[in-house]
Scaffold this motif. Structure first.
Motif, mmCIF file in Angstrom:
data_model
loop_
_atom_site.group_PDB
_atom_site.id
_atom_site.type_symbol
_atom_site.label_atom_id
_atom_site.label_comp_id
_atom_site.label_asym_id
_atom_site.label_seq_id
_atom_site.Cartn_x
_atom_site.Cartn_y
_atom_site.Cartn_z
ATOM 1 N N THR A 1 0.828 -1.209 0.000
ATOM 2 C CA THR A 1 0.000 0.000 0.000
ATOM 3 C C THR A 1 0.861 1.258 0.000
ATOM 4 O O THR A 1 0.597 2.204 -0.754
ATOM 5 C CB THR A 1 -0.942 -0.004 1.212
ATOM 6 N N THR B 1 -5.400 -0.723 4.266
ATOM 7 C CA THR B 1 -6.600 0.093 4.085
ATOM 8 C C THR B 1 -6.633 1.239 5.091
ATOM 9 O O THR B 1 -6.938 2.386 4.741
ATOM 10 C CB THR B 1 -7.869 -0.764 4.218
ATOM 11 N N MET C 1 -12.087 -7.699 -0.801
ATOM 12 C CA MET C 1 -11.837 -6.279 -0.973
ATOM 13 C C MET C 1 -12.250 -5.844 -2.368
ATOM 14 O O MET C 1 -12.172 -6.632 -3.313
ATOM 15 C CB MET C 1 -10.351 -5.960 -0.769
ATOM 16 N N ARG D 1 -13.782 2.278 -0.988
ATOM 17 C CA ARG D 1 -12.935 1.103 -0.836
ATOM 18 C C ARG D 1 -13.560 0.249 0.263
ATOM 19 O O ARG D 1 -13.870 0.747 1.353
ATOM 20 C CB ARG D 1 -11.506 1.496 -0.458
ATOM 21 N N HIS E 1 -13.603 -3.432 2.554
ATOM 22 C CA HIS E 1 -12.801 -4.543 3.101
ATOM 23 C C HIS E 1 -13.648 -5.287 4.120
ATOM 24 O O HIS E 1 -14.306 -4.677 4.963
ATOM 25 C CB HIS E 1 -11.545 -3.973 3.767
#
Length: 336
Positions: free
Chosen positions: A39, A88, A247, A289, A291
């Motif tokens: 990430t 995340t 995800m 986003r 998750h």
């Protein structure tokens, strides 16, 4: 900001093995270091492409001297490619930290305190069931320490004041990392500190180093339980966790986003939902986003598809490390 993320990429690469070794919460899948690395790398590479003029996603009129705009661009890239809980939450942190910096050409003590505070609040709110004793607590402690020191500066916007606030933020983060061991039963039983918290501490020290032009604090991690190079990979002795991690990135209306969060909470855990950018799309939807950890991917994927058209959809077994560990990169400081 570019130098910060470059240093963070290198530091997390150097430490990914040890971070993975103590990764036992929320699941003992030994991939927090890898997820954070991938990430952070996405954020760093976005700025490389942006500054080279090769990134079509960067607005043409984006002033390269706008600290917030540059960091927001990196944050969006991190969010789109975020991996795992830790990745995340770091992406959420990055995007939120950029907001108070928008329109500013340099970082000051007051702006740093505001950015850290906005970031920790957003990270806590992104999780449906946030838990103390994780990287969330480390973010919060850094923000509180920075705010306390900045309050004593009476508006001083000098680099000296900024340096003191950065020092306080890292020191606060370190204290929070040490405290994580006593905040979560799983960590206390294993006699280790939180893996994501260590990663966040490293990232904050990289920010201090990049802004002040000083070296990383090589002794920063000395004495953290479970973090010596000779310590075993704790997660390897833990029972395998059932289930999968799902995800994706998806465009949703505010109502559908709330619906998705509620229904994911019902069928899974470790639910994280955060907007990718603040602007609405032409149809009024926002990019999110998503998750979640679930026993079986099929109901979760069906639910997601019933509300929109997901992209970057991944399904990963929680019992298996999903990516090869990054090769260590040479750097000064933080080497093990």
């Amino acid at each position: 900001m570019k130098r910060w993320l470059d240093q963070a990429e290198t530091a997390i690469a150097n430490h990914s093995d040890r971070i993975n070794a103590i990764n036992i919460f929320p699941v003992a899948d030994g991939d927090t270091g890898t997820n954070l690395y991938l990430t952070v790398r996405a954020a760093a590479r976005a700025l490389h492409s942006y500054h080279a003029g090769h990134d079509p996603a960067a607005p043409a009129d984006l002033a390269q001297t706008d600290v917030g705009a540059v960091l927001a661009h990196a944050g969006r890239a991190a969010m789109e490619q975020a991996r795992g809980n830790s990745g995340t939450l770091f992406a959420v942190f990055l995007c939120a930290a950029a907001e108070p910096l928008e329109g500013h050409t340099r970082l000051t003590s007051a702006l740093l305190a505001a950015a850290l505070n906005r970031a920790q609040i957003r990270a806590w709110s992104a999780l449906s069931d946030p838990v103390p004793g994780t990287m969330l607590s480390v973010m919060e402690a850094a923000a509180r320490a920075a705010a306390a020191v900045d309050a004593g500066h009476n508006g001083d916007d000098s680099n000296l004041a900024l340096g003191k606030t950065l020092d306080a933020a890292v020191e606060g983060a370190l204290g929070a990392v040490v405290s994580t061991e006593g905040q979560l039963a799983a960590l206390e039983a294993a006699h280790v500190v939180d893996a994501g918290g260590v990663g966040m501490l490293l990232i904050l020290d990289c920010l201090r180093s990049a802004v002040l032009g000083e070296g990383l604090q090589g002794e920063l991690l000395d004495g953290l339980h479970g973090y010596d190079v000779q310590d075993p990979h704790i997660h390897a002795t833990m029972p395998d966790d059932d289930g999968v991690e799902v995800m994706c990135t998806i465009s949703l209306s505010p109502l559908n986003a709330a619906t998705l969060r509620q229904r994911l909470d019902e069928i899974g855990d470790s639910v994280i939902m955060s907007q990718v950018g603040n602007a609405a799309e032409p149809d009024g939807n926002y990019r999110w986003r998503v998750h979640v950890h679930v026993p079986d991917a099929t109901p979760a994927v069906a639910l997601i598809r019933s509300l929109g058209h997901p992209s970057e959809l991944t399904v990963s077994e929680l019992a298996i490390a999903r990516d090869p560990e990054p090769a260590p990169a040479s750097s000064s400081g933080h080497e093990r």
